[in-house]
Motif scaffolding. Structure first.
Motif, PDB file in Angstrom:
ATOM      1  N   VAL A 137       0.749  -1.115  -0.212  1.00 21.47           N
ATOM      2  CA  VAL A 137      -0.059   0.043   0.192  1.00 21.47           C
ATOM      3  C   VAL A 137       0.883   1.300   0.085  1.00 21.47           C
ATOM      4  N   ALA A 138       1.924   1.282   0.823  1.00 25.62           N
ATOM      5  CA  ALA A 138       2.884   2.462   0.791  1.00 25.62           C
ATOM      6  C   ALA A 138       3.611   2.544  -0.572  1.00 25.62           C
ATOM      7  N   ILE A 139       4.110   1.407  -1.273  1.00 23.32           N
ATOM      8  CA  ILE A 139       4.672   1.568  -2.174  1.00 23.32           C
ATOM      9  C   ILE A 139       3.573   2.081  -3.388  1.00 23.32           C
ATOM     10  N   ARG A 188       1.738   9.065  -6.114  1.00 19.94           N
ATOM     11  CA  ARG A 188       1.904  10.559  -5.802  1.00 19.94           C
ATOM     12  C   ARG A 188       3.065  10.924  -6.788  1.00 19.94           C
ATOM     13  N   LEU A 189       3.884  10.117  -7.462  1.00 20.71           N
ATOM     14  CA  LEU A 189       5.002  10.596  -8.707  1.00 20.71           C
ATOM     15  C   LEU A 189       4.106  10.523  -9.728  1.00 20.71           C
ATOM     16  N   VAL A 190       3.373   9.636 -10.050  1.00 16.61           N
ATOM     17  CA  VAL A 190       2.424   9.748 -11.373  1.00 16.61           C
ATOM     18  C   VAL A 190       1.828  10.973 -11.418  1.00 16.61           C
ATOM     19  N   VAL A 218       2.245  14.052  -9.506  1.00 15.39           N
ATOM     20  CA  VAL A 218       3.227  15.109  -9.596  1.00 15.39           C
ATOM     21  C   VAL A 218       3.877  15.298 -10.863  1.00 15.39           C
ATOM     22  N   CYS A 219       4.125  14.245 -11.304  1.00 11.18           N
ATOM     23  CA  CYS A 219       5.198  14.363 -12.588  1.00 11.18           C
ATOM     24  C   CYS A 219       4.209  14.243 -14.120  1.00 11.18           C
ATOM     25  N   SER A 220       2.865  14.474 -14.026  1.00 11.09           N
ATOM     26  CA  SER A 220       2.209  14.278 -14.987  1.00 11.09           C
ATOM     27  C   SER A 220       2.448  13.020 -15.933  1.00 11.09           C
ATOM     28  N   LEU A 221       2.880  11.908 -15.290  1.00  6.44           N
ATOM     29  CA  LEU A 221       3.211  10.697 -15.985  1.00  6.44           C
ATOM     30  C   LEU A 221       2.233  10.107 -16.816  1.00  6.44           C
ATOM     31  N   LEU A 222       1.057  10.122 -16.575  1.00  3.52           N
ATOM     32  CA  LEU A 222       0.005   9.703 -17.486  1.00  3.52           C
ATOM     33  C   LEU A 222       0.011  10.235 -18.620  1.00  3.52           C
ATOM     34  N   ASP A 223       0.025  11.414 -18.537  1.00  2.00           N
ATOM     35  CA  ASP A 223      -0.017  12.225 -19.995  1.00  2.00           C
ATOM     36  C   ASP A 223       1.283  12.064 -20.542  1.00  2.00           C
ATOM     37  N   VAL A 224       2.586  12.117 -20.014  1.00  4.09           N
ATOM     38  CA  VAL A 224       3.740  12.015 -20.479  1.00  4.09           C
ATOM     39  C   VAL A 224       4.166  10.725 -21.300  1.00  4.09           C
ATOM     40  N   SER A 225       3.519   9.783 -20.499  1.00  8.51           N
ATOM     41  CA  SER A 225       3.764   8.300 -20.889  1.00  8.51           C
ATOM     42  C   SER A 225       2.910   8.011 -22.294  1.00  8.51           C
ATOM     43  N   GLN A 226       1.693   8.473 -22.187  1.00 12.65           N
ATOM     44  CA  GLN A 226       0.919   8.185 -23.573  1.00 12.65           C
ATOM     45  C   GLN A 226       1.369   8.776 -24.705  1.00 12.65           C
ATOM     46  N   ASN A 233       7.232  23.220 -23.038  1.00  8.28           N
ATOM     47  CA  ASN A 233       7.060  24.434 -22.635  1.00  8.28           C
ATOM     48  C   ASN A 233       6.187  24.386 -21.289  1.00  8.28           C
ATOM     49  N   SER A 234       5.891  23.220 -20.830  1.00  6.77           N
ATOM     50  CA  SER A 234       4.711  23.181 -19.535  1.00  6.77           C
ATOM     51  C   SER A 234       5.607  23.091 -18.430  1.00  6.77           C
ATOM     52  N   PRO A 235       5.447  23.705 -17.194  1.00  7.90           N
ATOM     53  CA  PRO A 235       6.284  23.656 -16.113  1.00  7.90           C
ATOM     54  C   PRO A 235       5.841  22.469 -15.271  1.00  7.90           C
ATOM     55  N   SER A 236       4.697  21.576 -15.514  1.00 10.16           N
ATOM     56  CA  SER A 236       4.315  20.512 -14.789  1.00 10.16           C
ATOM     57  C   SER A 236       5.060  19.065 -15.352  1.00 10.16           C
ATOM     58  N   VAL A 237       5.742  19.208 -16.491  1.00  9.21           N
ATOM     59  CA  VAL A 237       6.737  18.286 -16.963  1.00  9.21           C
ATOM     60  C   VAL A 237       7.855  18.342 -16.555  1.00  9.21           C
ATOM     61  N   LYS A 238       8.573  17.248 -15.739  1.00  9.55           N
ATOM     62  CA  LYS A 238       9.791  17.537 -15.352  1.00  9.55           C
ATOM     63  C   LYS A 238      10.844  17.427 -16.302  1.00  9.55           C
ATOM     64  N   ILE A 239      12.008  17.883 -16.126  1.00 10.52           N
ATOM     65  CA  ILE A 239      13.029  17.978 -16.808  1.00 10.52           C
ATOM     66  C   ILE A 239      13.586  16.673 -17.719  1.00 10.52           C
TER      67      ILE A 239
END
Length: 297
Positions: A81-83, A89-91, A93-101, A124-130
């Motif tokens: 559950v912790a994992i 949280r990471l998905v 914070v890092c907008s990973l669903l959008d980026v991964s698609q 150009n998006s600040p929500s996408v990590k470097i």
């Protein structure tokens, strides 16, 4: 953050953790469903063995016999559950669903006008990590090396906060895996008839998960081996060796394999009982370790 001290660092072992062994190849959505079921099952067991229900000696004996198992299961449930909470949280914070698609679309389809527009938005998006901006830029470079605007993407990456040494990796990855360096098959180079057939088949069949569209070239190679269609010019045979339908295929990749390749090979072995694939490599790469190695070239 927000987890117990003893859960800040955990060990996952397929030999000792049945839940991890069963779900280690699951995608994010499947894992969430499995975690919920694990938690529901645990709650049912603890409710059944609640200490307030101990009315007889037999009840107490049964509870004490079950207690070590419940205690062990409690740690397993808390750990997973912790994992899952940290992954979620990471998905987010890092907008990973959008980026991964978008990563999957860059890897699996050829649509430059749509891709360059979306890539500029992501850079150009600040929500996408470097690190994610870097990966998207590299995927674009590999697919559109000869037909895209690499310099425009480099400028947008720099403007979006990607450090100069990371932007320089655009040139490095093209030297490493560009059209002049890589073998055939990365983007499914086939004749026009097979391309049309695959396109029609995909549109009829549909894609069940937009986050798992990509299939490694390795799986095409394995299928070619099974069908006796592996070309000798790209995969030469040892002199004097007989070639028939194999029961066991051993693949070793110098330079490393990926977790996706390991997952696909595991799925293949489960679905094909007539042949077994053993996969090995000099290392197991994720994107971070691969890029670190790329910097040394």
């Amino acid at each position: 953050p927000n987890v117990a001290k003893d859960l800040e660092e955990v060990v996952l072992s397929a030999q000792q953790d049945p839940f991890f062994r069963k779900n280690r190849h699951s995608n994010f959505g499947e894992l969430g469903e499995a975690i919920k079921k694990l938690l529901d099952d645990y709650q049912k067991q603890t409710k059944h063995h609640n200490s307030s229900n101990l009315n007889t000696i037999e009840d107490m004996q049964a509870f004490m016999e079950k207690f070590p198992e419940l205690r062990s299961q409690s740690h397993t449930v808390s750990k997973h559950v912790a994992i899952m909470g940290e992954l979620a949280r990471l998905v987010d914070v890092c907008s990973l669903l959008d980026v991964s698609q978008f990563e999957q679309e860059l890897a699996c389809s050829d649509d430059h006008s749509s891709h360059i527009r979306e890539l500029m938005e992501k850079l150009n998006s600040p929500s996408v990590k470097i690190p994610d901006k870097l990966r998207l830029g590299l995927l674009y470079a590999l697919r559109y090396e000869t037909s895209g605007n690499i310099n425009l993407v480099k400028s947008a990456m720099a403007k979006g906060g990607v450090p100069p040494d990371m932007v320089e990796l655009m040139n490095t990855i093209l030297r490493y895996g560009g059209t002049k360096a890589r073998g055939p098959g990365l983007y499914g180079q086939r004749d026009i008839v097979s391309k049309m057939t695959k396109s029609i088949f995909s549109s009829v069949q549909g894609v069940s998960n937009v986050y798992s569209q990509h299939v490694p070239v390795l799986m095409d190679t394995i299928q070619a081996v099974l069908k006796g269609k592996l070309k000798a010019d790209s995969h030469p045979y040892m002199p004097g060796s007989a070639y028939g339908e194999p029961k066991e295929i051993i693949v070793f990749m110098v330079g490393g394999i990926t977790y996706e390749e390991a997952t696909k090979v595991s799925e293949f072995n489960q679905q094909n009982k007539g042949a077994n694939v053993i996969l090995g490599g000099s290392t197991v790469h994720n994107s971070t370790s691969f890029l670190e190695e790329l910097k040394t070239l």
